[in-house]
Write a protein that holds these residues in place. Sequence first.
Motif, PDB file in Angstrom:
ATOM      1  N   LEU A 193      40.070 -67.533  13.412  1.00  0.00           N
ATOM      2  CA  LEU A 193      40.480 -68.394  11.911  1.00  0.00           C
ATOM      3  C   LEU A 193      39.569 -67.970  10.837  1.00  0.00           C
ATOM      4  O   LEU A 193      40.124 -67.459   9.742  1.00  0.00           O
ATOM      5  N   ASP A 194      38.281 -68.105  10.978  1.00  0.00           N
ATOM      6  CA  ASP A 194      37.262 -67.814   9.805  1.00  0.00           C
ATOM      7  C   ASP A 194      37.374 -66.231   9.221  1.00  0.00           C
ATOM      8  O   ASP A 194      37.688 -66.379   8.059  1.00  0.00           O
ATOM      9  N   THR A 195      37.556 -65.480  10.195  1.00  0.00           N
ATOM     10  CA  THR A 195      37.749 -64.072   9.743  1.00  0.00           C
ATOM     11  C   THR A 195      39.177 -63.821   8.916  1.00  0.00           C
ATOM     12  O   THR A 195      39.132 -63.126   8.023  1.00  0.00           O
ATOM     13  N   LYS A 196      40.123 -64.247   9.480  1.00  0.00           N
ATOM     14  CA  LYS A 196      41.291 -64.083   9.181  1.00  0.00           C
ATOM     15  C   LYS A 196      41.442 -64.638   7.525  1.00  0.00           C
ATOM     16  O   LYS A 196      42.106 -64.176   6.629  1.00  0.00           O
ATOM     17  N   MET A 197      40.780 -66.098   7.712  1.00  0.00           N
ATOM     18  CA  MET A 197      41.218 -66.778   6.401  1.00  0.00           C
ATOM     19  C   MET A 197      40.352 -65.952   5.247  1.00  0.00           C
ATOM     20  O   MET A 197      40.695 -65.987   4.085  1.00  0.00           O
TER      21      MET A 197
END
Length: 504
Positions: free
Chosen positions: A86-90
């Motif tokens: 999630l953090d990377t994609k966001m």
Amino acid sequence: MREAFGKKVVLGVSSLLTFSILVACNNSASDPVDSEGHSASDEPLNIQMFAGLYNELPEMDNEFWTEWQEQTNTQLDIEWVPSGDLDTKMDLVLASGDLPEVLSAPNTRPPLINAIKNGAFWELSEFLGDYSDYPNLKNNLAEDWQKYLSVDGELYGLPRSRSRMDIGVKIRKDWLDELDIPVPTTIDEYHDALKQIVEEDPAGSDTLGLIGHGTIVADGTDAFAAAFGALEPHFNDEDGLVPKHLTPMYTDMVEWFRELYADGLLAQEFSVMKLTQAEELYKSGRAASYARSIWWDKEYEDAISRTQDDPEIVNLALEGPGGVGVNLATGVSGGYFISKKVPEEKVIKILDYLEHTASEEITDLAYYGIEGVHHEIEDGQKVLNELGENQINTTSKGAGVLAYAKWGKVESASGSKEYNDNKKQQVEHFDEIGTIDPMTGLHSDKWLTEWAKHTNEWDTMVTRVIVGQISMDEYKDYIESITESPIMMEAFAELGEEYRVFNQ
């Protein structure tokens, strides 16, 4: 009936797998009149949203999501992103500028704050006014929620409402009882209990001690940090606020984890383990201790009971050299942010939707689903059935604000009244003894800019010192090189001033 469109599989950088589901719904849903006077005869509101996936990919035409969209008169187009990515994609989405209409963010990390400051999202105060048209937002949320979703004094998000009591450091009480070990109440007792459990191997297959995922043990790291005093505000000689990672107390905790690792009590793969891997290890009965939301206890016990008799999980409040190991949330677990690309007239409609999701009725739906479909009433309490356990979960709470629920992350929706009453009694004192990270809600420009230069290296250094690749002295020298740098001293000073204003 709603017509389900096909699922979209989206491939991102570094082979990130995300999911997007487009679901269309009919316009016969019953919806209350909103602040603009919209009635049930209106066409469903289509909302494109980016949100975290914490369970299996949901079927958006299942019983739960069909009811959610009918009650809110919406057509949700949600890109569900697995929590581990999630953090990377966001960060990639924020960097690209190709934003969804609504971004559901579980935290306010620096890339999000920078995007807000660069004008990527709507400031919401001008729309909300005195909240007279938004009674649920006014009355049903955590106290001072606006503070945690404001940047430079302006409000940019609506909260993902979650309980203040959330993370519990779990241990297998049935194993403690079996080995005649008292429930640990201090950090040292916890170490000794893990050591005896690992040596006695009650799992019968190389029993693990403490497991986690990511930097140290991820969800539980701040609970241990609280026991070492790292969640108390720490100021340098110039009255600058030093973030927890760089305090001597946090370094003491890192050294304790180093000892835990050296004694074989911290899982060797802690730094590379994914959340799903850690969870499966615990559910399979391989590990003594794990830190996640308290409401998972019943599900974990049920899973473990398939291979082991009468598992019992308790959550610990461990005394350490600097405090008690309980980390509280603020009642605000990140927020919903509306892209500036959304026209003003649709912003109002989205706010009407989010206002509706903050109602007691929609919150009850998110936690328990439909009576007779997802849950039954037993002893006056809603208890999820098999379908409910499949469809009602963390992910099902990810498309709306929800009303604040004190026991929301404590009560098991599949537990009996007796089970949940006992669980609440075990942890009710957490709300009084726990600690909130003093950095929560602070967004100093200098800090965000400077820490971004160090965060990846710091993460690596923490892992290296814990596994013994570098000495504690080398790690302390590294931390000192950061804290003593003139530019970082300026960042601390800015944080200190922001902290004092924030807590007036």
